[in-house]
Design a protein around this motif. Structure first.
Motif, PDB file in Angstrom:
ATOM      1  N   MET A   1       0.856  -1.200   0.000  1.00  0.00           N
ATOM      2  CA  MET A   1       0.000   0.000   0.000  1.00  0.00           C
ATOM      3  C   MET A   1       0.893   1.252   0.000  1.00  0.00           C
ATOM      4  SD  MET A   1      -3.108  -1.187   0.138  1.00  0.00           S
ATOM      5  CE  MET A   1      -4.109   0.145   0.764  1.00  0.00           C
ATOM      6  N   CYS A   2       0.441   2.315  -0.706  1.00  0.00           N
ATOM      7  CA  CYS A   2       1.258   3.524  -0.719  1.00  0.00           C
ATOM      8  C   CYS A   2       0.997   4.348   0.527  1.00  0.00           C
ATOM      9  CB  CYS A   2       0.961   4.357  -1.958  1.00  0.00           C
ATOM     10  SG  CYS A   2      -0.433   5.467  -1.819  1.00  0.00           S
ATOM     11  N   THR A   3       2.023   5.076   0.962  1.00  0.00           N
ATOM     12  CA  THR A   3       1.817   6.004   2.056  1.00  0.00           C
ATOM     13  C   THR A   3       1.074   7.207   1.518  1.00  0.00           C
ATOM     14  OG1 THR A   3       3.875   7.141   1.592  1.00  0.00           O
ATOM     15  CG2 THR A   3       3.973   5.250   3.089  1.00  0.00           C
ATOM     16  N   TYR A   4       0.444   7.955   2.447  1.00  0.00           N
ATOM     17  CA  TYR A   4      -0.304   9.095   1.935  1.00  0.00           C
ATOM     18  C   TYR A   4       0.606  10.122   1.292  1.00  0.00           C
ATOM     19  CZ  TYR A   4      -3.070  12.991   1.029  1.00  0.00           C
ATOM     20  OH  TYR A   4      -3.665  14.014   0.354  1.00  0.00           O
ATOM     21  N   SER A   5       1.835  10.297   1.801  1.00  0.00           N
ATOM     22  CA  SER A   5       2.717  11.297   1.221  1.00  0.00           C
ATOM     23  C   SER A   5       2.965  11.040  -0.259  1.00  0.00           C
ATOM     24  CB  SER A   5       4.049  11.334   1.975  1.00  0.00           C
ATOM     25  OG  SER A   5       4.700  10.074   1.913  1.00  0.00           O
ATOM     26  N   THR A   6       3.007   9.775  -0.633  1.00  0.00           N
ATOM     27  CA  THR A   6       3.170   9.449  -2.055  1.00  0.00           C
ATOM     28  C   THR A   6       1.981   9.929  -2.858  1.00  0.00           C
ATOM     29  OG1 THR A   6       4.514   7.500  -1.563  1.00  0.00           O
ATOM     30  CG2 THR A   6       3.411   7.556  -3.700  1.00  0.00           C
ATOM     31  N   ALA A   7       0.785   9.582  -2.424  1.00  0.00           N
ATOM     32  CA  ALA A   7      -0.412   9.989  -3.150  1.00  0.00           C
ATOM     33  C   ALA A   7      -0.559  11.507  -3.138  1.00  0.00           C
ATOM     34  CB  ALA A   7      -1.648   9.327  -2.540  1.00  0.00           C
ATOM     35  N   GLU A   8      -0.301  12.133  -1.998  1.00  0.00           N
ATOM     36  CA  GLU A   8      -0.474  13.581  -1.891  1.00  0.00           C
ATOM     37  C   GLU A   8       0.444  14.316  -2.853  1.00  0.00           C
ATOM     38  OE1 GLU A   8      -0.826  16.924   1.600  1.00  0.00           O
ATOM     39  OE2 GLU A   8       0.561  15.264   1.895  1.00  0.00           O
ATOM     40  N   ALA A   9       1.713  13.924  -2.887  1.00  0.00           N
ATOM     41  CA  ALA A   9       2.653  14.600  -3.770  1.00  0.00           C
ATOM     42  C   ALA A   9       2.312  14.360  -5.234  1.00  0.00           C
ATOM     43  CB  ALA A   9       4.078  14.136  -3.465  1.00  0.00           C
ATOM     44  N   ALA A  10       1.926  13.136  -5.572  1.00  0.00           N
ATOM     45  CA  ALA A  10       1.582  12.843  -6.964  1.00  0.00           C
ATOM     46  C   ALA A  10       0.324  13.584  -7.395  1.00  0.00           C
ATOM     47  CB  ALA A  10       1.408  11.343  -7.148  1.00  0.00           C
ATOM     48  N   ILE A  11      -0.685  13.652  -6.515  1.00  0.00           N
ATOM     49  CA  ILE A  11      -1.908  14.390  -6.827  1.00  0.00           C
ATOM     50  C   ILE A  11      -1.594  15.872  -7.005  1.00  0.00           C
ATOM     51  CG2 ILE A  11      -4.094  15.178  -5.832  1.00  0.00           C
ATOM     52  CD1 ILE A  11      -4.332  12.405  -6.952  1.00  0.00           C
ATOM     53  N   ALA A  12      -0.750  16.417  -6.131  1.00  0.00           N
ATOM     54  CA  ALA A  12      -0.348  17.817  -6.273  1.00  0.00           C
ATOM     55  C   ALA A  12       0.374  18.037  -7.600  1.00  0.00           C
ATOM     56  CB  ALA A  12       0.547  18.224  -5.105  1.00  0.00           C
ATOM     57  N   ALA A  13       1.255  17.122  -7.952  1.00  0.00           N
ATOM     58  CA  ALA A  13       1.995  17.245  -9.208  1.00  0.00           C
ATOM     59  C   ALA A  13       1.068  17.255 -10.410  1.00  0.00           C
ATOM     60  CB  ALA A  13       3.006  16.104  -9.321  1.00  0.00           C
ATOM     61  N   LEU A  14       0.027  16.443 -10.361  1.00  0.00           N
ATOM     62  CA  LEU A  14      -0.861  16.292 -11.510  1.00  0.00           C
ATOM     63  C   LEU A  14      -1.918  17.385 -11.612  1.00  0.00           C
ATOM     64  CD1 LEU A  14      -1.439  12.436 -11.467  1.00  0.00           C
ATOM     65  CD2 LEU A  14      -0.263  13.753 -13.248  1.00  0.00           C
ATOM     66  N   TYR A  15      -2.375  17.914 -10.469  1.00  0.00           N
ATOM     67  CA  TYR A  15      -3.582  18.735 -10.514  1.00  0.00           C
ATOM     68  C   TYR A  15      -3.445  20.148  -9.975  1.00  0.00           C
ATOM     69  CZ  TYR A  15      -5.547  14.188 -11.594  1.00  0.00           C
ATOM     70  OH  TYR A  15      -5.801  12.971 -12.179  1.00  0.00           O
ATOM     71  N   LEU A  16      -2.385  20.480  -9.269  1.00  0.00           N
ATOM     72  CA  LEU A  16      -2.236  21.864  -8.835  1.00  0.00           C
ATOM     73  C   LEU A  16      -1.969  22.758 -10.042  1.00  0.00           C
ATOM     74  CD1 LEU A  16      -0.059  21.931  -5.590  1.00  0.00           C
ATOM     75  CD2 LEU A  16      -2.425  22.679  -5.828  1.00  0.00           C
ATOM     76  N   ARG A  17      -2.694  23.848 -10.135  1.00  0.00           N
ATOM     77  CA  ARG A  17      -2.403  24.818 -11.187  1.00  0.00           C
ATOM     78  C   ARG A  17      -1.088  25.524 -10.860  1.00  0.00           C
ATOM     79  NH1 ARG A  17      -8.285  27.773 -11.666  1.00  0.00           N
ATOM     80  NH2 ARG A  17      -9.530  25.875 -11.842  1.00  0.00           N
ATOM     81  N   GLY A  18      -0.294  25.700 -11.860  1.00  0.00           N
ATOM     82  CA  GLY A  18       1.007  26.316 -11.660  1.00  0.00           C
ATOM     83  C   GLY A  18       2.129  25.320 -11.467  1.00  0.00           C
ATOM     84  N   ALA A  19       1.810  24.024 -11.412  1.00  0.00           N
ATOM     85  CA  ALA A  19       2.858  23.005 -11.304  1.00  0.00           C
ATOM     86  C   ALA A  19       3.643  22.938 -12.615  1.00  0.00           C
ATOM     87  CB  ALA A  19       2.238  21.651 -10.993  1.00  0.00           C
ATOM     88  N   PRO A  20       4.941  22.635 -12.543  1.00  0.00           N
ATOM     89  CA  PRO A  20       5.783  22.625 -13.751  1.00  0.00           C
ATOM     90  C   PRO A  20       5.627  21.341 -14.576  1.00  0.00           C
ATOM     91  CG  PRO A  20       7.113  22.094 -11.849  1.00  0.00           C
ATOM     92  CD  PRO A  20       5.743  22.427 -11.318  1.00  0.00           C
ATOM     93  N   ARG A  21       4.391  21.045 -14.975  1.00  0.00           N
ATOM     94  CA  ARG A  21       4.135  19.864 -15.813  1.00  0.00           C
ATOM     95  C   ARG A  21       4.427  20.184 -17.274  1.00  0.00           C
ATOM     96  NH1 ARG A  21      -0.310  20.021 -12.315  1.00  0.00           N
ATOM     97  NH2 ARG A  21      -1.471  21.299 -13.817  1.00  0.00           N
ATOM     98  N   SER A  22       4.788  19.158 -18.017  1.00  0.00           N
ATOM     99  CA  SER A  22       4.973  19.334 -19.456  1.00  0.00           C
ATOM    100  C   SER A  22       3.634  19.567 -20.146  1.00  0.00           C
ATOM    101  CB  SER A  22       5.658  18.105 -20.065  1.00  0.00           C
ATOM    102  OG  SER A  22       6.935  17.904 -19.500  1.00  0.00           O
ATOM    103  N   PHE A  23       2.567  18.991 -19.595  1.00  0.00           N
ATOM    104  CA  PHE A  23       1.217  19.191 -20.131  1.00  0.00           C
ATOM    105  C   PHE A  23       0.227  18.872 -19.022  1.00  0.00           C
ATOM    106  CE2 PHE A  23       2.413  14.820 -20.886  1.00  0.00           C
ATOM    107  CZ  PHE A  23       1.291  14.092 -20.534  1.00  0.00           C
ATOM    108  N   ASP A  24      -0.989  19.364 -19.167  1.00  0.00           N
ATOM    109  CA  ASP A  24      -2.033  19.130 -18.173  1.00  0.00           C
ATOM    110  C   ASP A  24      -2.842  17.888 -18.523  1.00  0.00           C
ATOM    111  OD1 ASP A  24      -1.419  21.318 -16.582  1.00  0.00           O
ATOM    112  OD2 ASP A  24      -2.710  22.678 -17.712  1.00  0.00           O
ATOM    113  N   VAL A  25      -3.407  17.275 -17.500  1.00  0.00           N
ATOM    114  CA  VAL A  25      -4.282  16.121 -17.678  1.00  0.00           C
ATOM    115  C   VAL A  25      -5.682  16.498 -17.214  1.00  0.00           C
ATOM    116  CG1 VAL A  25      -2.438  14.426 -17.432  1.00  0.00           C
ATOM    117  CG2 VAL A  25      -3.663  15.217 -15.397  1.00  0.00           C
ATOM    118  N   LYS A  26      -6.671  15.740 -17.672  1.00  0.00           N
ATOM    119  CA  LYS A  26      -8.051  16.027 -17.303  1.00  0.00           C
ATOM    120  C   LYS A  26      -8.279  15.742 -15.826  1.00  0.00           C
ATOM    121  CE  LYS A  26     -10.004  15.115 -21.882  1.00  0.00           C
ATOM    122  NZ  LYS A  26     -10.952  14.279 -22.673  1.00  0.00           N
TER     123      LYS A  26
END
Length: 288
Positions: A1-26
């Motif tokens: 099972m993943c720790t919450y810190s893993t999920a929290e950081a990944a969710i922030a990476a994917l969905y926070l506006r202003g994150a340095p992603r190469s592209f946005d996801v739905k």
């Protein structure tokens, strides 16, 4: 099972506006993403492969943007993110908004616990209406509520002052980036916008839905008939059954008369707030 810190950081990476992603996801697929991360990803470096196993290819590729996961881990550790895994994340958002609930928001300060009363209203208000907003916020604090509002001038800020002067919790949700505003000391602030993002009508509409869906009830200090954000936000909340509506009693105001006709509870004095909160749900509201 993943720790919450893993999920929290990944969710922030994917969905926070202003994150340095190469592209946005739905954003609509965030619940599936979070579920996959919790089950399959014991560490951040394994998150992209975990998502691919569940067919979440676009999200996996986005997580592999250069430096993104390191950035997300930093902002989460700095306490700048409020997300679905936080202990205080409102269950009401999930119940009322479903997949439209925000998976991650920017935050400033510690988000106070509920229950919440939303207090909203027009920007241009009279001194009497200002005292009403302040008094209702103070009474809400006395009744054990945290006041939540939208930081607009007028009714919103009057409610914020009333809550803080009464020594209660204050949560403001704003339709612009946190670097764009100066906020009350002692309150917490959330934003779905990138830190340097300017105000927009779309962001205001999103903010309004979050306000109404968060509160056990929403108190409307002043609305204008068929115009303005307060009116449209209240009508949208009624249509989507986001919360119960309470409106300052004002028979001379056609907007207030219309809201009462839709089932909003009229409130004449702050001291009667407890009675209004115990009143039945507005017409057609889902109970529970």
């Amino acid at each position: 099972m993943c720790t919450y810190s893993t999920a929290e950081a990944a969710i922030a990476a994917l969905y926070l506006r202003g994150a340095p992603r190469s592209f946005d996801v739905k954003r609509a697929g965030w619940m599936a993403v979070e579920g996959s991360l919790r089950v399959r990803a014991p560490s951040l470096v394994e998150a992209p492969d975990a998502l691919r196993l569940d067919g979440l290819w676009a999200e996996a590729l986005a997580l592999e943007s250069s430096g993104l996961l390191d950035w997300a881990e930093d902002v989460v550790r700095a306490g700048r993110v409020f997300g679905v895994g936080d202990d205080g994340y409102p269950r009401r958002w999930m119940d009322r908004l479903g997949a439209c609930a925000p998976p991650a928001l920017w935050r400033r300060g510690e988000v106070p616990a509920g229950p919440y009363l939303a207090v909203v209203g027009a920007r241009q208000i009279s001194s009497r209406e200002r005292r009403f907003a302040e008094g209702c916020a103070a009474e809400a604090v006395r009744l054990g509520y945290c006041v939540v509002s939208g930081r607009a001038v007028g009714a919103d800020r009057a409610a914020a002052r009333g809550a803080l002067r009464a020594g209660g919790g204050l949560l403001e949700i704003v339709p612009y980036g946190l670097e764009r505003g100066v906020f009350e000391r002692g309150g917490a602030v959330l934003s779905a916008c990138a830190p340097d993002e300017e105000f927009s009508t779309g962001a205001a509409m999103e903010r309004n839905a979050l306000l109404y869906a968060l509160g056990d009830a929403a108190l409307i200090v002043r609305a204008q008939f068929k115009t303005g954000g307060t009116w449209h936000g209240a009508i949208d909340a009624h249509r989507r059954r986001l919360t119960r509506l309470i409106v300052r009693e004002d028979p001379s105001n056609p907007a207030h008369r219309a809201l009462v006709a839709l089932g909003a509870v009229p409130l004449s004095r702050p001291e009667e707030l407890a009675l209004a909160l115990r009143a039945g749900p507005m017409q057609g509201e889902l109970v529970g």
